[in-house]
Write a protein that holds these residues in place. Sequence first.
Motif, PDB file in Angstrom:
ATOM      1  N   THR A  12       0.811  -1.212   0.000  1.00  0.00           N
ATOM      2  CA  THR A  12       0.000   0.000   0.000  1.00  0.00           C
ATOM      3  C   THR A  12       0.843   1.260   0.000  1.00  0.00           C
ATOM      4  N   SER A  14       4.191   3.785   1.458  1.00  0.00           N
ATOM      5  CA  SER A  14       4.701   4.273   2.732  1.00  0.00           C
ATOM      6  C   SER A  14       3.617   5.043   3.468  1.00  0.00           C
ATOM      7  N   PHE A  15       3.794   5.122   4.762  1.00  0.00           N
ATOM      8  CA  PHE A  15       2.857   5.876   5.573  1.00  0.00           C
ATOM      9  C   PHE A  15       3.537   7.146   6.040  1.00  0.00           C
ATOM     10  N   LEU A  17       4.268  11.376   6.385  1.00  0.00           N
ATOM     11  CA  LEU A  17       4.493  12.539   5.540  1.00  0.00           C
ATOM     12  C   LEU A  17       5.284  12.195   4.283  1.00  0.00           C
ATOM     13  N   GLY A  19       5.451   9.376   2.677  1.00  0.00           N
ATOM     14  CA  GLY A  19       4.590   8.634   1.761  1.00  0.00           C
ATOM     15  C   GLY A  19       3.610   9.529   1.040  1.00  0.00           C
ATOM     16  N   ARG A  20       3.053  10.496   1.760  1.00  0.00           N
ATOM     17  CA  ARG A  20       2.103  11.420   1.131  1.00  0.00           C
ATOM     18  C   ARG A  20       2.796  12.318   0.118  1.00  0.00           C
ATOM     19  N   ILE A  21       4.007  12.756   0.436  1.00  0.00           N
ATOM     20  CA  ILE A  21       4.759  13.582  -0.514  1.00  0.00           C
ATOM     21  C   ILE A  21       5.104  12.772  -1.757  1.00  0.00           C
ATOM     22  N   ALA A  23       3.449  10.182  -2.891  1.00  0.00           N
ATOM     23  CA  ALA A  23       2.203   9.952  -3.622  1.00  0.00           C
ATOM     24  C   ALA A  23       1.800  11.190  -4.417  1.00  0.00           C
ATOM     25  N   PHE A  24       2.047  12.375  -3.850  1.00  0.00           N
ATOM     26  CA  PHE A  24       1.732  13.615  -4.553  1.00  0.00           C
ATOM     27  C   PHE A  24       2.559  13.733  -5.831  1.00  0.00           C
ATOM     28  N   SER A  27       1.398  11.294  -8.440  1.00  0.00           N
ATOM     29  CA  SER A  27       0.167  11.710  -9.113  1.00  0.00           C
ATOM     30  C   SER A  27       0.433  12.843 -10.102  1.00  0.00           C
TER      31      SER A  27
END
Length: 71
Positions: A12, A14-15, A17, A19-21, A23-24, A27
Amino acid sequence: MAALDSTRIATTGSFGLVGRIGAFFTSVAHAAADWNDARVTRNVLTGLSDRELDDIGLCRGDIDALADGRR
């Protein structure tokens, strides 16, 4: 008896901050690639003659919808 399986790899992502960066930026890269694919498709179809478009079952009005993936 309980066992802990530590050999599984998380699918799934990384979790947190980082991971969110990541994912950004992923995208953004996907959006840029999709935009470029639509641009190339639109340019190629626009370069075809009306007869060639008719041969593949399209008209000039279909080009934008097809390039944007709406058809």
